[in-house]
Design an enzyme around this catalytic site. Structure first.
Site, PDB file in Angstrom:
ATOM      1  N   ASP A 169      89.283  62.812  83.577  1.00 40.77           N
ATOM      2  CA  ASP A 169      89.077  61.514  82.938  1.00 40.77           C
ATOM      3  C   ASP A 169      87.643  61.117  83.331  1.00 40.77           C
ATOM      4  O   ASP A 169      87.400  60.557  84.399  1.00 40.77           O
ATOM      5  CB  ASP A 169      90.111  60.513  83.463  1.00 40.77           C
ATOM      6  CG  ASP A 169      89.893  59.114  82.889  1.00 40.77           C
ATOM      7  OD1 ASP A 169      88.806  58.863  82.321  1.00 40.77           O
ATOM      8  OD2 ASP A 169      90.800  58.280  83.022  1.00 40.77           O
ATOM      9  N   GLU A 262      90.925  55.033  94.788  1.00 39.02           N
ATOM     10  CA  GLU A 262      91.323  54.878  93.384  1.00 39.02           C
ATOM     11  C   GLU A 262      92.830  54.666  93.411  1.00 39.02           C
ATOM     12  O   GLU A 262      93.607  55.612  93.256  1.00 39.02           O
ATOM     13  CB  GLU A 262      90.918  56.133  92.599  1.00 39.02           C
ATOM     14  CG  GLU A 262      90.928  55.922  91.116  1.00 39.02           C
ATOM     15  CD  GLU A 262      92.297  56.148  90.490  1.00 39.02           C
ATOM     16  OE1 GLU A 262      93.160  55.249  90.642  1.00 39.02           O
ATOM     17  OE2 GLU A 262      92.492  57.185  89.860  1.00 39.02           O
ATOM     18  N   GLU A 271     102.815  52.183  90.778  1.00 36.60           N
ATOM     19  CA  GLU A 271     102.718  53.084  91.937  1.00 36.60           C
ATOM     20  C   GLU A 271     102.701  52.313  93.260  1.00 36.60           C
ATOM     21  O   GLU A 271     102.869  52.874  94.315  1.00 36.60           O
ATOM     22  CB  GLU A 271     101.498  54.019  91.888  1.00 36.60           C
ATOM     23  CG  GLU A 271     101.426  54.884  90.652  1.00 36.60           C
ATOM     24  CD  GLU A 271     100.204  55.782  90.618  1.00 36.60           C
ATOM     25  OE1 GLU A 271      99.762  56.235  91.677  1.00 36.60           O
ATOM     26  OE2 GLU A 271      99.709  56.034  89.509  1.00 36.60           O
ATOM     27  N   HIS A 420      92.690  57.743  81.073  1.00 31.70           N
ATOM     28  CA  HIS A 420      94.048  58.293  81.160  1.00 31.70           C
ATOM     29  C   HIS A 420      95.082  57.205  81.398  1.00 31.70           C
ATOM     30  O   HIS A 420      96.274  57.473  81.356  1.00 31.70           O
ATOM     31  CB  HIS A 420      94.132  59.387  82.230  1.00 31.70           C
ATOM     32  CG  HIS A 420      94.158  58.872  83.625  1.00 31.70           C
ATOM     33  ND1 HIS A 420      93.085  58.259  84.222  1.00 31.70           N
ATOM     34  CD2 HIS A 420      95.141  58.870  84.547  1.00 31.70           C
ATOM     35  CE1 HIS A 420      93.402  57.918  85.445  1.00 31.70           C
ATOM     36  NE2 HIS A 420      94.652  58.272  85.675  1.00 31.70           N
TER      37      HIS A 420
HETATM   38  C1  SAM Z   1      95.207  58.187  92.009  1.00 35.80           C
HETATM   39  S1  SAM Z   1      95.074  59.439  93.186  1.00 35.80           S
HETATM   40  C2  SAM Z   1      93.357  59.427  93.507  1.00 35.80           C
HETATM   41  C3  SAM Z   1      92.862  60.686  94.123  1.00 35.80           C
HETATM   42  C4  SAM Z   1      91.366  60.719  94.399  1.00 35.80           C
HETATM   43  N1  SAM Z   1      90.952  59.647  95.263  1.00 35.80           N
HETATM   44  C5  SAM Z   1      90.599  60.637  93.111  1.00 35.80           C
HETATM   45  O1  SAM Z   1      90.005  59.586  92.841  1.00 35.80           O
HETATM   46  O2  SAM Z   1      90.600  61.602  92.349  1.00 35.80           O
HETATM   47  C6  SAM Z   1      95.784  58.660  94.564  1.00 35.80           C
HETATM   48  C7  SAM Z   1      95.981  59.556  95.766  1.00 35.80           C
HETATM   49  O3  SAM Z   1      96.380  58.758  96.862  1.00 35.80           O
HETATM   50  C8  SAM Z   1      97.401  59.411  97.591  1.00 35.80           C
HETATM   51  N2  SAM Z   1      98.191  58.351  98.230  1.00 35.80           N
HETATM   52  C9  SAM Z   1      98.958  57.409  97.623  1.00 35.80           C
HETATM   53  N3  SAM Z   1      99.493  56.587  98.520  1.00 35.80           N
HETATM   54  C10 SAM Z   1      99.047  56.997  99.732  1.00 35.80           C
HETATM   55  C11 SAM Z   1      99.250  56.538 101.059  1.00 35.80           C
HETATM   56  N4  SAM Z   1     100.017  55.480 101.288  1.00 35.80           N
HETATM   57  N5  SAM Z   1      98.636  57.189 102.053  1.00 35.80           N
HETATM   58  C12 SAM Z   1      97.855  58.275 101.817  1.00 35.80           C
HETATM   59  N6  SAM Z   1      97.645  58.766 100.586  1.00 35.80           N
HETATM   60  C13 SAM Z   1      98.217  58.129  99.551  1.00 35.80           C
HETATM   61  C14 SAM Z   1      98.163  60.198  96.546  1.00 35.80           C
HETATM   62  O4  SAM Z   1      98.861  61.274  97.120  1.00 35.80           O
HETATM   63  C15 SAM Z   1      97.052  60.609  95.607  1.00 35.80           C
HETATM   64  O5  SAM Z   1      96.541  61.870  95.933  1.00 35.80           O
END
Ligand code: SAM
Length: 539
Positions: A169, A262, A271, A420
């Protein structure tokens, strides 16, 4: 002082005027009482619970797990306790609510402070079981989120193909890149925490912008891939440490000057990762540290879309068959109809479908408390720009990177380059008719549930209009209940808005049903726009 439960507070009892239950299947099923009801805080079972008794009989199905519940004040003597379903029912239910009626305001206040205190103890201390064992202390995340939801969620993000979807994206990733690189001044020589680092891409951007050190915190198996990717970029790798774990649980060696993340889901809040971003702020960020992004806005406007309305209504027509292999399906028609209208529609729509200028609800990530995201209540007020039928509320969001050098917005607005996230539309089963200049009022009330999403209650009303109208009078109201966790991805539908918008719905219902593209997506995939054929439009 500790009792056998290990909680600092002894079992407590409150006499209530009444309780009633709102189940997810029915808004009004209730069991209020004529005789008084006792609410008892107890950890007898090893779990801190609130149990309700009447005439010394336990009221089955009303018990709530204090650790996974939220208590809201509805009025001076009325409160709502929303909790994970833990009764005997095997029915899948994300949350359920008990309305509590107190005898007076003092008792209401005492009850709230007892609830708060018990919840704090549960979260901080863990619970001692009656046999003296100590249950593992759960983190804030574990208390709020159903384990099966978390498992699927992190499994989804642990796969490279889903990280690739986000990386591809280019509106999203390109805006993050520009926001970081154009604001080197905010990163150079600073300690950065990447909250939910995924593939580690934002950590690498921060290192490119001169960060002294970046802690990339990622809970899923993706942390291993992030390590590999970072190691493969040796010029940056020595300034990045990947930490596998939840931001609610990991410990860091130092505080951060800046957080990057993000955390945005569909409609910004899906989420419930924003809450993790806020927890990371409170745990890791220095006072007055920077957050990238720092503000999120949910934008909303009523829309008119006969095609969409008819498409959704038509889906339930299947259940109107009276002779399906000799079986009458009509008893389920009403439930199916309601079910289809409970799905927020995700697609990119033409902004000309909007019936009025949008309004927005601002979430300031620097200021907001985690608890403020448990319930989001937005009063709605619009002035219709055209006379038409309103079919519901269209929503999208944007976030701000408030850099010291350059401010950048990442927007998901209709008409802007598609991301997305697309946009979402909450479609009401009963359209309302408006004239140009007429006021539309309403409310969007969202309540977080333990499957990392929200139940949405939407109502829209058209106010009296024209000469002689009673001031403030309501002409028509339409309302609906939707689950943000169960969206209908409609991106592959043919989009055509050439037909006059005032065509009667009845005529359309009789028209050939639009073929429905069904995608076999699992629950976690539905949290984000996931599959290749519905992928983001590349730039
Ligand atoms: C939307 S993705 C963004 C990934 C990356 N930062 C990017 O911008 O491409 C969110 C990420 O946060 C991780 N995540 C969500 N909640 C979390 C938490 N409480 N602690 C650690 N990681 C978390 C998820 O596993 C996921 O890989």
């Amino acid at each position: 002082m500790d009792d056998s439960s290990g909680l600092k507070h002894k079992e407590l009892e409150f006499t209530l005027a009444a309780v009633s239950q709102l189940s997810s299947s029915s808004l009004s099923s209730s069991s209020s009482s004529s005789s008084s009801v006792i609410a008892r805080f107890s950890a007898d079972s090893g779990v801190a619970e609130l149990r309700f008794h009447r005439d010394s009989e336990f009221i089955d199905g009303f018990n709530v797990d204090i650790g996974t519940s939220q208590l809201f004040k509805l009025g001076p003597v009325q409160s709502l306790c929303v909790s994970e379903s833990s009764g005997a029912s095997k029915e899948k239910s994300y949350s359920r609510a008990v309305t509590i009626q107190f005898r007076n305001e003092d008792e209401s206040r005492d009850f709230h402070s007892a609830f708060e205190q018990w919840q704090k103890d549960v979260i901080q201390a863990g619970i001692h079981l009656p046999n003296g064992a100590i249950a593992a202390s759960k983190s804030k995340f574990d208390y709020k989120i159903e384990p099966s939801s978390a498992k699927m969620y992190f499994h989804y993000y642990g796969q490279l193909l889903h990280q690739q979807n986000m990386l591809q994206d280019y509106v999203r990733t390109g805006t993050y890149y520009a926001a970081v690189i154009e604001n080197r001044v905010d990163f150079t020589g600073r300690v950065v925490v990447d909250v939910g680092a995924g593939s580690g891409i934002l950590s690498l951007f921060a290192a490119q912008a001169g960060a002294k050190h970046v802690y990339a915190v990622e809970a899923s198996e993706m942390a291993e891939y992030a390590r590999k990717l970072i190691a493969g970029n040796p010029a940056l790798a020595q300034r990045i440490t990947v930490i596998k774990g939840k931001v609610e649980e990991v410990e860091l060696a130092e505080k951060a000057d800046i957080l990057i993340s993000e955390p945005m889901g569909t409609l910004l809040v899906n989420e419930r990762m924003l809450e993790s971003y806020i927890i990371a702020r409170d745990r890791f960020l220095v006072p007055n540290g920077k957050m990238f992004p720092s503000i999120g806005r949910i934008h909303m406007a009523p829309f008119s879309d006969e095609y969409l309305f008819v498409e959704i209504a038509n889906k339930a027509l299947f259940w109107q068959q009276q002779n399906y292999y000799g079986v009458d399906l009509t008893p389920l028609y009403g439930s199916a109809f309601q079910g289809y209208f409970s799905q927020p529609v995700v697609d990119a729509f033409d902004p000309r479908l909007l019936v009025s200028p949008p309004l927005c609800h601002v979430i300031d990530f620097n200021e907001i408390k985690e608890e403020d995201l448990f319930e989001i209540d937005i009063p709605l007020k619009f002035i219709a720009s055209v006379g038409t039928r309103v079919h519901g509320l269209a929503c999208w969001f944007d976030v701000l990177f408030n850099g010291s050098a350059v401010q950048r917005w990442l927007t998901t607005a209709p008409g802007a380059p598609t991301t997305h996230w697309y946009q979402i539309r909450c479609v009401l089963s009963q359209p309302i008719y408006v004239m140009a200049g007429q006021e539309i009022t309403g409310r969007l009330h969202m309540i977080a549930h333990n499957a990392q999403s929200y139940t949405m209650y939407l109502s829209l009303s058209a106010k009296m209009w024209g000469p002689g109208a009673v001031q403030g009078g309501i002409l028509q109201t339409s309302s609906g209940k939707l689950d943000l966790k169960e969206p209908y991805y409609r991106m592959s539908q043919p989009q055509s808005y050439t037909m006059a918008q005032d065509q009667q719905p009845q005529q359309l219902l009789q028209a050939q049903a639009i073929p429905i593209h069904t995608e076999d997506l699992d629950e976690a995939e539905l949290l984000r726009q996931p599959s290749e054929n519905t992928g983001p439009q590349l730039q």
